[in-house]
Design an enzyme around this catalytic site. Structure first.
Site, PDB file in Angstrom:
ATOM      1  N   GLU A  71      52.084  90.336  38.160  1.00  0.00           N
ATOM      2  CA  GLU A  71      51.015  90.074  39.161  1.00  0.00           C
ATOM      3  C   GLU A  71      50.371  91.146  39.725  1.00  0.00           C
ATOM      4  O   GLU A  71      51.081  92.198  40.077  1.00  0.00           O
ATOM      5  CB  GLU A  71      52.018  89.357  40.313  1.00  0.00           C
ATOM      6  CG  GLU A  71      51.364  88.935  41.624  1.00  0.00           C
ATOM      7  CD  GLU A  71      52.269  88.581  42.654  1.00  0.00           C
ATOM      8  OE1 GLU A  71      53.308  89.450  43.285  1.00  0.00           O
ATOM      9  OE2 GLU A  71      52.102  87.506  43.305  1.00  0.00           O
ATOM     10  N   GLU A 119      60.620  83.745  48.749  1.00  0.00           N
ATOM     11  CA  GLU A 119      59.390  83.170  48.700  1.00  0.00           C
ATOM     12  C   GLU A 119      58.460  84.422  48.035  1.00  0.00           C
ATOM     13  O   GLU A 119      58.288  85.366  48.647  1.00  0.00           O
ATOM     14  CB  GLU A 119      58.480  82.819  49.823  1.00  0.00           C
ATOM     15  CG  GLU A 119      58.755  81.436  50.564  1.00  0.00           C
ATOM     16  CD  GLU A 119      58.663  80.260  49.539  1.00  0.00           C
ATOM     17  OE1 GLU A 119      58.374  80.185  48.303  1.00  0.00           O
ATOM     18  OE2 GLU A 119      59.149  79.252  49.874  1.00  0.00           O
ATOM     19  N   LYS A 150      60.244  90.212  61.145  1.00  0.00           N
ATOM     20  CA  LYS A 150      59.616  91.450  61.006  1.00  0.00           C
ATOM     21  C   LYS A 150      58.265  91.319  60.136  1.00  0.00           C
ATOM     22  O   LYS A 150      58.210  91.041  59.002  1.00  0.00           O
ATOM     23  CB  LYS A 150      60.571  92.280  60.387  1.00  0.00           C
ATOM     24  CG  LYS A 150      60.029  93.789  60.360  1.00  0.00           C
ATOM     25  CD  LYS A 150      60.705  94.607  59.088  1.00  0.00           C
ATOM     26  CE  LYS A 150      59.785  94.436  57.946  1.00  0.00           C
ATOM     27  NZ  LYS A 150      58.497  94.817  57.965  1.00  0.00           N
ATOM     28  N   CYS A 179      49.937  84.359  46.347  1.00  0.00           N
ATOM     29  CA  CYS A 179      50.830  84.178  45.505  1.00  0.00           C
ATOM     30  C   CYS A 179      50.816  83.093  44.575  1.00  0.00           C
ATOM     31  O   CYS A 179      51.138  83.011  43.554  1.00  0.00           O
ATOM     32  CB  CYS A 179      52.181  84.149  46.359  1.00  0.00           C
ATOM     33  SG  CYS A 179      52.240  82.793  47.469  1.00  0.00           S
TER      34      CYS A 179
END
Ligand code: NAD
Length: 457
Positions: free
Chosen positions: A356, A232, A157, A264
């Site tokens: 982040e 992850e 997906k 990331c």
């Protein structure tokens, strides 16, 4: 078809609609899993050399379509064309690397009394891969190709905003002769198609790449079925620059600007030793001023747009008007543009320094000595990546042993190589992808004991 049944793919550089793709429902996911279960049995029964040969053929077909795939990534994700070509090449190379693994999925012979003992690495069955939008093609590949090589079927997906390269890869797999339904791509929403994949009892494992928030939910749902999961997740990686480092290389702004900071592994916490802090600041100010931000399809462009308006708003929220910062420039008008930015007035424990941001924004922070550098480098909930810059070999070794992150580079900003394991410590994730053990993560270990005792006399 109502709006929620389809996904509008926008070009983030122009806001024009590139494509409209149907969004998979829960029922579509269930039907895909049924097809995958059937296909997997036949796929796993192929001789490993035949599976490998088909995957190598797939790599050849990807290679013949590299430019097409790259241009698709430019249009749907706003990646610079140079990056996009690297990404398509990465998918091809990983196919070749994983194909070799199909023929080397070795077990062990373990000495035991009374017989022979051997282990087998058997495929899990159907693997669900859920990918984010920031590197649509490589991340789809990292989750799917080693799983296929190990004899699993994959239902993938992609993210809502970036389904096109994954769909094209699945088409190329068929063109290469991979059996139908061994690799299925189902674009859809996270809370419907994504959740249905996670919750499906016949999906044996989930590989999830995305935000820590969603990853936590995926892990909770997998726990209900005792389903293995690779996560992850996010990152807030340090770039630790000691005074003796090659400052120009260490402060390369693309360590956090690559892919507009939507990486990331972006080194978004620039930690610089006090004695060279002013020099570093001046260098970065000059470097940001000359970054070429614009049309990602232009070969000269170094940084493209952010993926969406939502992401642009998020990034903006971390950079209030008038915040002390070094800034580059970005285009006006349509598209989701944000200029390269280094915040210089942040506290180490402030939001911009610890969360982040996922945009072209870094914070610049001074440190006093080695112990202070290690403390600051570890002072986030994340542990994905990081760089250490020094000419002192002993210090490089000490610091790389002390920084709690899965992927460190000494005197380099590199992060991901398909030959080496990739993944995070702490809230950056669970498990590893890529590297020589990538296929093993998609297998169960079966132990078989064979008695050598003769029949009872
Ligand atoms: P996201 O978590 O919003 O979405 C990721 C994927 O999960 C999408 O396909 C989405 O549709 C799906 N999803 C959303 N809700 C779901 C649910 N409840 N159940 C199942 N699936 C669901 O993340 P994003 O914004 O697309 O991606 C950016 C994030 O990905 C960043 O945090 C980034 O650090 C992370 N990331 C990590 C790595 C890594 O390897 N560690 C690599 C790339 C990106």
């Amino acid at each position: 078809m109502s709006d929620s049944d389809e996904l509008k793919v926008l070009n983030p550089a122009t806001e024009e609609v590139v494509a409209t793709v149907p969004a998979a429902s829960e029922q579509d996911v269930a039907a895909a899993v049924v097809r995958a279960v059937r296909a997997q049995t036949r796929w796993a029964a192929l001789a490993p050399a035949d599976r490998a040969r088909l995957l190598r053929r797939f790599a050849d077909v990807v290679d013949a379509h590299l430019e097409e795939l790259a241009q698709l990534e430019v249009r749907e994700a706003g990646h610079t064309v140079g990056n996009a070509r690297w990404e398509a090449g990465n998918a091809r190379d990983l196919l070749l690397y994983a194909a070799g693994g199909a023929e080397r999925l070795l077990g062990k012979q373990i000495p035991v009394p009374g017989g022979w003992n051997v282990t087998f690495q058997e495929p899990l069955g159907v693997v669900g891969v859920i990918a984010p939008w920031n590197f649509p093609m490589p991340i789809a590949a990292w989750g799917s190709f080693p799983a296929l090589a190990a004899g699993n079927a994959v239902v993938l997906k992609p993210a809502e905003t970036t389904p096109l390269t994954a769909l094209r890869l699945a088409g190329l797999a068929l063109e290469a002769g991979l059996p139908e339904h061994v690799l299925q791509v189902l674009p859809g929403h996270g809370h419907t198609a994504g959740r249905a994949l996670v919750d499906h009892p016949d999906v044996a494992k989930i590989v999830f790449t995305g935000s820590t928030r969603t990853g936590r939910e995926v892990m909770e749902r997998c726990a209900r079925l005792v389903k293995p999961v690779t996560l992850e997740l996010g990152g807030k990686s340090p770039n630790v620059v000691f005074a003796d480092a090659d400052l120009e290389a260490a402060l390369n702004p693309f360590s956090f600007l690559d892919n507009s900071g939507q990486d990331c592994c972006a080194r978004t916490r620039i930690l610089v030793q006090e004695s060279v802090y002013d020099e570093a600041r001046e260098f970065l100010a000059d470097a940001l001023a000359v970054v070429v931000v614009g049309d990602p399809a232009d070969e000269k462009t170094q940084m493209g747009p952010l993926i969406s308006r939502q992401q642009l708003d998020r990034v903006r929220s971390y950079v209030p008007e008038g915040a002390p910062a070094l800034r580059g420039s970005a285009p006006d008008g349509p598209g989701f543009w944000f200029p390269p930015t280094v915040l210089t007035g942040e506290r180490p424990d402030g939001e911009a320094a610890r969360e982040e941001i996922f945009g072209p924004v870094a914070v610049l922070l001074p440190f006093a000595d080695e112990a202070d550098a290690i403390r600051l480098a570890n002072d986030t909930p994340y542990g994905l990546s990081g760089s250490l810059w020094t000419r002192d070999l002993g210090r490089a070794l000490r610091v790389s042993q002390s920084v709690r992150a899965g992927n460190l580079s000494v005197n380099s900003h590199s992060s991901v190589r398909y030959w080496t394991p990739f993944g995070g410590y702490k809230q950056s994730g669970l498990g590893r992808e890529l590297g020589p053990d990538a296929l093993t993560a998609f297998t169960e270990t079966k132990n078989v004991f064979i008695s050598t005792e003769g029949p009872a006399q």
